[in-house]
Design an enzyme around this catalytic site. Structure first.
Site, PDB file in Angstrom:
ATOM      1  N   GLY A 170     140.238 -46.237 -30.064  1.00 48.99           N
ATOM      2  CA  GLY A 170     140.405 -45.836 -31.461  1.00 48.99           C
ATOM      3  C   GLY A 170     139.050 -45.670 -32.110  1.00 48.99           C
ATOM      4  N   ASP A 179     132.658 -50.429 -45.815  1.00 47.08           N
ATOM      5  CA  ASP A 179     132.968 -51.858 -45.753  1.00 47.08           C
ATOM      6  C   ASP A 179     131.863 -52.523 -44.938  1.00 47.08           C
ATOM      7  OD1 ASP A 179     133.906 -54.415 -45.243  1.00 47.08           O
ATOM      8  OD2 ASP A 179     135.970 -53.780 -44.917  1.00 47.08           O
ATOM      9  N   HIS A 221     137.936 -54.136 -46.800  1.00 48.28           N
ATOM     10  CA  HIS A 221     139.017 -53.170 -47.025  1.00 48.28           C
ATOM     11  C   HIS A 221     140.363 -53.707 -46.549  1.00 48.28           C
ATOM     12  CE1 HIS A 221     138.484 -52.226 -42.739  1.00 48.28           C
ATOM     13  NE2 HIS A 221     139.628 -51.580 -42.795  1.00 48.28           N
ATOM     14  N   ARG A 247     132.655 -55.471 -42.485  1.00 49.69           N
ATOM     15  CA  ARG A 247     133.243 -54.990 -41.228  1.00 49.69           C
ATOM     16  C   ARG A 247     132.206 -54.308 -40.336  1.00 49.69           C
ATOM     17  NH1 ARG A 247     133.893 -49.392 -39.846  1.00 49.69           N
ATOM     18  NH2 ARG A 247     135.644 -49.057 -38.437  1.00 49.69           N
ATOM     19  N   GLU A 257     147.124 -44.706 -24.013  1.00 50.18           N
ATOM     20  CA  GLU A 257     148.213 -44.885 -23.055  1.00 50.18           C
ATOM     21  C   GLU A 257     148.475 -43.624 -22.245  1.00 50.18           C
ATOM     22  OE1 GLU A 257     148.892 -47.624 -26.548  1.00 50.18           O
ATOM     23  OE2 GLU A 257     148.449 -45.492 -26.293  1.00 50.18           O
ATOM     24  N   GLU A 284     150.121 -52.461 -37.909  1.00 46.94           N
ATOM     25  CA  GLU A 284     149.828 -51.221 -37.183  1.00 46.94           C
ATOM     26  C   GLU A 284     149.864 -51.402 -35.672  1.00 46.94           C
ATOM     27  OE1 GLU A 284     146.155 -49.537 -38.618  1.00 46.94           O
ATOM     28  OE2 GLU A 284     147.134 -48.635 -40.348  1.00 46.94           O
ATOM     29  N   GLU A 337     137.952 -51.612 -33.242  1.00 47.13           N
ATOM     30  CA  GLU A 337     138.239 -52.142 -34.576  1.00 47.13           C
ATOM     31  C   GLU A 337     139.718 -51.901 -34.809  1.00 47.13           C
ATOM     32  OE1 GLU A 337     139.575 -52.369 -37.662  1.00 47.13           O
ATOM     33  OE2 GLU A 337     138.295 -50.977 -38.765  1.00 47.13           O
ATOM     34  N   SER A 393     147.563 -51.426 -28.051  1.00 48.20           N
ATOM     35  CA  SER A 393     146.857 -50.397 -27.284  1.00 48.20           C
ATOM     36  C   SER A 393     145.604 -50.964 -26.631  1.00 48.20           C
ATOM     37  CB  SER A 393     146.485 -49.219 -28.193  1.00 48.20           C
ATOM     38  OG  SER A 393     147.647 -48.586 -28.691  1.00 48.20           O
TER      39      SER A 393
END
Length: 478
Positions: A224, A197, A426, A200, A275, A299, A290, A304
């Protein structure tokens, strides 16, 4: 077992010895007057107790409860009955304050290997254990209720600003409850799709490469991190240390990728939930992530990021992307409505219109054709990632859609859009289909209200409710 007369009876003088009986179940009794009190002897405690209740109107369980007898009290009571030959009536009518078997002399067995005592004691212990368990459960439930009220009070009275408030529903998920989410990111195909993508990936790259002064000698946290692409962008942009955190199995591939690009001296990768992990530093200067999902908030990964922000971001630090918006537009796509909604009116000659009630509430993620837009986009929510609180991620907003034939979207800085007017991503678009289309005219304004909230059973999914044109419909995104 044994028989007992009341104090006036004489039959109880010859108590039979039961200890040498081999019969599984037997009756033993003595000739006596009408006040004879005898027990049925069997291997079943409940059966013996039931016999006492039915035949002699003596509820030993109630006697135990009435006098609050412990194990020793029960033993004394049985030996007292055998020794004093009391009747069932006299036993049942004893006042609570008067227990004639208090003396320790009743600890001495009146009958050797007394089967009733063995059965009764076992039953009594079970009863006591059950009572104690019920009492403990009641206390625990009461404590839990008090704790819940306390927690609610703390949350309601807490400052909703940065760094305060509850951890949030996502942070409180157990690892096994969140396993499916992270497992989905262990598949390579999803990372391939995201990397390909270009809108992005190149937007993140261009922001970091075109702003080296922002990243020079900074400590960066990538929440992430996936394959580590953003972590490596940050390192190439001049960051002195980059920490990438990811719970999915892709982290192991990311470690190989970092080593393959000789960035292991500046990029550190940690497997785990943000966490739960412990970072090698107390504070970071920049957080990149992202985190965006369908409809931006699907989601709940932003939860987080905010957790990491409140815990690790240094004073004066920044979260990137820093600002995001959610926009709403009206769509006129007769072909899509026919294919997904009107289809159920006649399916090979059968009426299946009832299926609409199941189909309509499911939000659809797809790429829209730009020429199907029939209104200007209206911003329904803006998010400042450096200041937003968890509570603001659930919201309600009034909107006004100005109906038109076409619309343009322009930008003036490094940013990207997931709208249908620009290069597809996406993320595509999230479509909420109406069961019954609303006729509109160019120049008309379509007013409504949208409410967004998390699914309490699955905080990573969303419920979106529209109040529009005398119609109310709730959609799920999961």
């Amino acid at each position: 077992m044994a028989e007992y007369t009341d104090h006036d009876g004489g039959a109880g003088d010859d108590v039979p010895d039961l200890s040498d009986s081999d019969n599984e179940e037997q009756w033993q009794w003595m000739e006596a007057n009408d006040n004879i009190f005898f027990f049925k002897m069997s291997n079943s405690g409940p059966e013996t107790l039931q016999h006492c209740l039915v035949e002699h109107q003596v509820d030993l369980v109630e006697v135990v409860k009435k006098h609050k007898l412990d194990d020793y009290g029960y033993i004394k009571m049985i030996n007292y009955i055998r020794t004093e030959k009391c009747s069932g009536q006299s036993l049942s009518t004893l006042p609570e304050c008067s227990i004639p078997w208090e003396s320790d002399e009743y600890m001495r067995p009146a009958l050797q290997d007394d089967p009733l005592l063995q059965i009764g004691t076992g039953f009594h212990c079970s009863t006591q254990r059950a009572q104690r368990t019920e009492e403990a459960l009641a206390r625990a439930m009461d404590d839990l209720h008090k704790l819940k009220l306390l927690a609610q009070g703390l949350v309601l009275n807490a400052d909703v600003g940065r760094g305060t408030g509850s951890l949030g529903a996502v942070a409180e998920l157990r690892e096994d409850e969140d396993e499916a989410y992270f497992s989905s990111y262990g598949h390579y195909s999803i990372h391939e799709e995201m990397l390909k993508d270009k809108v992005r990936t190149e937007s993140y790259r261009d922001f970091m490469y075109l702003n080296p002064e922002v990243f020079k000698d900074k400590v960066v946290l990538d929440v992430g991190c996936g394959t580590g692409i953003l972590s490596m962008f940050a390192a190439r942009a001049g960051a002195k240390m980059v920490i990438g955190v990811d719970q999915s199995e892709i982290i192991y591939q990311a470690m190989d990728i970092v080593r393959s690009n000789q960035l292991q001296d500046r990029v550190t990768l940690i497997k785990g939930r943000i966490e739960e992990v412990k970072l090698p530093v107390e504070k970071v200067d920049i957080i990149i992530s992202e985190w965006m999902g369908y409809f931006l908030l699907f989601e709940s990964m932003l939860d987080s990021v905010l957790y990491a922000r409140d815990l690790y971001l240094a004073e004066g630090g920044s979260v990137y992307p820093d600002r995001c918006t959610i926009s709403l537009a009206a769509v006129g796509d007769t072909e899509k409505h026919q294919d997904r909604i009107a289809f159920w009116d006649d399916v090979y000659g059968f009426k299946m219109a009832c299926m609409k009630r199941a189909v309509v509430p499911e939000a659809v993620v797809q790429v829209l054709k730009p020429d199907t837009l029939i209104s200007q986009p209206a911003v329904i929510q803006g998010i400042d990632c450096n200041a937003v609180s968890l509570s603001e991620l659930e919201f309600a907003s009034d909107f006004c859609l100005k109906i038109t034939d076409s619309t343009d979207c322009t930008v003036s800085r490094v940013m990207f859009s997931t709208g249908p007017q620009v290069t597809k991503t996406h993320w595509k678009q999230t479509v909420f289909l109406l069961e019954n289309p609303i006729p509109v005219q160019a120049g008309e304004e379509l007013h409504g209200r949208i409410t967004v909230r998390k699914n309490k059973k699955d905080p990573r999914s969303l419920f979106i409710t529209f109040d529009l044109h005398d119609m109310k419909q709730t959609y799920s995104l999961q």
